[in-house]
Motif scaffolding. Structure first.
Motif, short mmCIF file in Angstrom:
data_model
loop_
_atom_site.label_atom_id
_atom_site.label_comp_id
_atom_site.label_asym_id
_atom_site.label_seq_id
_atom_site.Cartn_x
_atom_site.Cartn_y
_atom_site.Cartn_z
N LYS A 26 -0.70 -0.02 -10.16
CA LYS A 26 0.55 -0.01 -9.40
C LYS A 26 0.32 0.59 -8.02
N LEU A 27 0.92 0.02 -7.00
CA LEU A 27 0.79 0.50 -5.62
C LEU A 27 1.73 1.68 -5.43
N TYR A 87 3.79 -5.04 2.23
CA TYR A 87 3.72 -4.98 0.76
C TYR A 87 5.01 -4.33 0.24
N ALA A 118 5.13 -1.79 -2.73
CA ALA A 118 4.48 -0.47 -2.67
C ALA A 118 5.53 0.63 -2.76
N SER A 148 -0.83 6.43 -7.92
CA SER A 148 -2.21 5.92 -7.91
C SER A 148 -3.07 6.67 -6.90
N ARG A 185 -3.81 1.10 3.19
CA ARG A 185 -4.06 -0.33 3.01
C ARG A 185 -5.36 -0.59 2.25
N ILE A 200 -4.57 -0.63 -1.36
CA ILE A 200 -3.75 -1.78 -1.74
C ILE A 200 -4.62 -3.04 -1.82
N PRO A 224 -7.75 -2.31 -5.05
CA PRO A 224 -7.18 -1.39 -6.06
C PRO A 224 -8.22 -0.75 -6.97
N CYS A 260 -8.97 2.99 -6.53
CA CYS A 260 -8.12 4.05 -7.09
C CYS A 260 -8.81 4.73 -8.26
#
Length: 384
Positions: A207-208, A236, A239, A285, A344, A347, A350, A353
């Motif tokens: 998940k953002l 996005y 987000a 995240s 960014r 995003i 990912p 993360c």
């Protein structure tokens, strides 16, 4: 007759005693010391007061303005501190944050407390502005003189980063003959802040979700965080940008109307103030702290311990926590575009993360374990 060993800590905010110094006090109590806590406004924090008493600690009320300078009230704080110390007669005193450092340390010297320790857990705007402009206002000179008088009477000074140590040296705020020690912040309890899985969206992807935990002050980078959030959400929309923290009376405080506007516009999801920040960290995240200056941010250490990648500034007390490109990214102070670019990255990639989050946990284990930090402080204070 055996003399009771007594350790006393001065604080300006009772809940932080348990949150930031609780593990240290527990370790000192285990060594056989009687623990005394001095703080203002006990009636406002009944739960914390009772918890400290249940632990067997002695808690003492003192009149102290959390912010601002009123000579009459501050002299009363100094005299009240002296009276408390003269009655308790502790062998060891530890003071942290500006007013306890100044008035607690001076009072301890007047009361002939043998061992007087100071913990510089960060330098506020009065020092930060001097570093940036190399000029001091009358008020700043006054504050620095008070610091100078207090630190001259300390047995040892603990710093949470080398930048604060070097700045106070540059400003001649303390004498070189006073011993100094740099410790790795307040540490983090690795067993309380365990690695948590990253939040997932409905498709099972990361998940953002970004998070900032801080008092709502401009110099914590709150405005930059929200401005970056606005830019990211244009590209996005899914987000999320979470914010945890309390309103403040500090001159640099965010106004409530501004906060309400951000919430109404959907720029942020505001959690308010939390006693337990772990649910907020677990829901994120990436942890973000665009602060202008810290001692060493406890919230960053907690997020690292829970396996979160970090975006923070290349500023004192922040840069120490991140190896850029390994467990997160460092960005310049007040640099919204660079902050946005760092967000960014997570995003668009990912997988970073989890990869950087695990690196954060490893750094927390190696460097910021509260047991290691407390062992060092206890040894340096000669309490063992």
């Amino acid at each position: 007759m055996t003399t009771i060993k007594k350790f006393l800590i001065f604080a300006n905010y009772l809940p932080h005693v348990l949150n930031f110094r609780g593990k240290l006090l527990a370790s000192i109590a285990q060594l056989g010391y009687e623990i005394h806590v001095v703080a203002p406004a006990l009636e406002d924090y009944v739960t914390d007061h009772n918890t400290l008493k249940d632990l067997g600690y002695h808690v003492h009320q003192i009149a102290m303005q959390p912010v601002g300078t009123n000579p009459v009230k501050d002299i009363k704080t100094l005299l009240a501190s002296y009276q408390i110390l003269n009655k308790i007669k502790p062998q060891y005193v530890l003071a942290y944050t500006i007013k306890p450092v100044v008035y607690g340390t001076l009072a301890a010297w007047l009361a002939k407390v043998p061992y007087r320790f100071v913990l510089i857990s960060g330098l506020g705007y009065t020092f930060q502005q001097v570093e940036e402009t190399n000029k001091r206002s009358v008020f700043q000179r006054f504050v620095h003189t008070l610091y100078q008088q207090a630190l001259a009477r300390a047995s040892k000074i603990f710093f949470q980063n080398k930048d604060d140590l070097n700045l106070l040296k540059k400003l001649n705020v303390f004498k070189p003959i006073i011993p100094t020690v740099v410790v790795n912040g307040s540490g983090v309890d690795l067993s309380d802040f365990k690695v948590m899985p990253l939040p997932k969206d409905e498709s099972g992807n990361v998940k953002l979700s970004f998070l900032l935990i801080a008092r709502l002050l401009k110099d914590k980078g709150i405005v930059e965080y929200v401005e970056a959030a606005k830019q990211i959400k244009k590209e996005y929309p899914d987000a999320e940008f979470h914010l945890v923290g309390s309103m403040d009376e500090n001159p640099a405080a965010i106004e409530k109307a501004q906060l309400d506007g951000w919430i109404a516009e959907g720029d942020i999801i505001y959690w308010g103030e939390l006693k337990d920040v772990r649910p907020a960290i677990a829901a994120s995240s990436v942890y973000v702290l665009p602060s202008y200056r810290e001692g060493t941010s406890r919230s960053v250490l907690e997020a690292m311990s829970m396996g979160r990648a970090i975006i923070t500034t290349d500023a004192p007390g922040c840069r120490e926590t991140v190896v850029s490109g390994k467990n997160g990214y460092l960005v310049p102070v007040q640099a919204i575009n660079e902050l946005t670019d760092a967000m960014r990255q997570f995003i668009e990639h990912p997988n970073l993360c989890e990869q950087m989050g695990l690196a954060s946990r490893n750094i927390a284990v190696d460097k910021y374990d509260v047991k290691k930090v407390n062992t060092q402080m206890i040894a340096e204070m000669g309490l063992g």
